[in-house]
Scaffold this motif. Sequence first.
Motif, PDB file in Angstrom:
ATOM      1  N   ARG A   1       0.109 -35.022  53.922  1.00 15.77           N
ATOM      2  CA  ARG A   1       1.278 -34.803  54.510  1.00 15.77           C
ATOM      3  C   ARG A   1       1.447 -34.706  55.740  1.00 15.77           C
ATOM      4  O   ARG A   1       2.322 -35.380  56.476  1.00 15.77           O
TER       5      ARG A   1
ATOM      6  N   LEU B   1       3.404 -37.250  58.469  1.00 15.09           N
ATOM      7  CA  LEU B   1       4.610 -36.561  59.140  1.00 15.09           C
ATOM      8  C   LEU B   1       4.498 -36.770  60.481  1.00 15.09           C
ATOM      9  O   LEU B   1       5.400 -36.167  61.443  1.00 15.09           O
TER      10      LEU B   1
ATOM     11  N   VAL C   1       7.524 -38.094  62.628  1.00 18.74           N
ATOM     12  CA  VAL C   1       8.625 -37.521  62.502  1.00 18.74           C
ATOM     13  C   VAL C   1       8.604 -36.354  63.427  1.00 18.74           C
ATOM     14  O   VAL C   1       9.628 -36.110  64.253  1.00 18.74           O
TER      15      VAL C   1
ATOM     16  N   TYR D   1      12.593 -40.104  59.432  1.00 17.54           N
ATOM     17  CA  TYR D   1      12.082 -40.289  58.388  1.00 17.54           C
ATOM     18  C   TYR D   1      10.670 -40.762  58.193  1.00 17.54           C
ATOM     19  O   TYR D   1      10.442 -41.814  58.771  1.00 17.54           O
TER      20      TYR D   1
ATOM     21  N   GLU E   1       9.453 -42.903  56.033  1.00 16.53           N
ATOM     22  CA  GLU E   1       9.328 -44.053  55.567  1.00 16.53           C
ATOM     23  C   GLU E   1       9.993 -45.083  56.686  1.00 16.53           C
ATOM     24  O   GLU E   1       9.599 -46.505  56.665  1.00 16.53           O
TER      25      GLU E   1
ATOM     26  N   TYR F   1       2.457 -44.401  54.416  1.00 11.42           N
ATOM     27  CA  TYR F   1       3.668 -43.573  53.752  1.00 11.42           C
ATOM     28  C   TYR F   1       4.559 -44.713  52.854  1.00 11.42           C
ATOM     29  O   TYR F   1       4.654 -44.502  51.759  1.00 11.42           O
TER      30      TYR F   1
ATOM     31  N   ARG G   1       6.757 -37.826  47.240  1.00 16.26           N
ATOM     32  CA  ARG G   1       7.934 -37.842  48.466  1.00 16.26           C
ATOM     33  C   ARG G   1       8.484 -36.589  48.918  1.00 16.26           C
ATOM     34  O   ARG G   1       8.676 -36.122  49.947  1.00 16.26           O
TER      35      ARG G   1
ATOM     36  N   GLU H   1       8.306 -34.611  52.349  1.00 18.36           N
ATOM     37  CA  GLU H   1       9.563 -34.548  53.196  1.00 18.36           C
ATOM     38  C   GLU H   1      10.153 -33.222  53.279  1.00 18.36           C
ATOM     39  O   GLU H   1      11.394 -33.048  53.868  1.00 18.36           O
TER      40      GLU H   1
ATOM     41  N   ILE I   1      10.580 -30.493  55.184  1.00 20.47           N
ATOM     42  CA  ILE I   1       9.970 -30.365  56.654  1.00 20.47           C
ATOM     43  C   ILE I   1      10.463 -28.836  57.030  1.00 20.47           C
ATOM     44  O   ILE I   1      10.766 -28.582  58.222  1.00 20.47           O
TER      45      ILE I   1
END
Length: 216
Positions: A133, A137, A140, A147, A149, A156, A186, A190, A192
């Motif tokens: 993770r 990230l 981001v 995001y 992706e 990712y 996912r 995500e 966050i």
Amino acid sequence: MHDNIKYNNIKGGITIARKLRVWFPGATYHIMHRGVRRKPIFEDEMDYQVFLQILKSALIKYRCVLHAYCLMTNHIHLLLETCDMEIGKFMKHLSECYAMYVNHKYSYRGHVFESRYKSCLVEEDAYFLQTSRYIHLNPVKAQMANYPEDYSWSSYRTMIGLIDDGITEKKKTLAYFSNNAVFRYREFVEDIGHKYVVQEQHIRKMIGEDELWLPW
């Protein structure tokens, strides 16, 4: 191999000791390698593509398994599982091959990466997942993408089935989630909010990232 200390002689006759990395067959690591003096190691799209080709070749040569990666402007993150060859051989090959490419392309001389990469042994399932993770990230948190992706240079999009980069092994990661594993993974990445702040801080400390999500 569990060697603890290596002694290096440096100019002036001073001897310094540094701790050797723990390695054993099947060991998994979170690896971070930065550009020398934190300078960019990727200048254009071709550089990223060439690095991924070198990475693919190294994975085959040293029989390693890549569970996650992210290529940032001046550093890389890998979640890497070894087989029967120690991690140092893999990283030496990867770093030297890419440095040769960079120096030739841009007419540079000298080191491209810092001499000693950072590594953290990943032994617990929860830590494995949190590291995956954390890696995905990076763009981001660095405000390089809205995001995960959206960022082209990480694993990712392969993890969630949008592409197949040909180098990321996703079975182990997705096996931690029961039904609808891709969706659950996912959702896990995500989220966050503040739920995983402590884990993120711990990983950052363990890998030696001394700045909080620098925008590079």
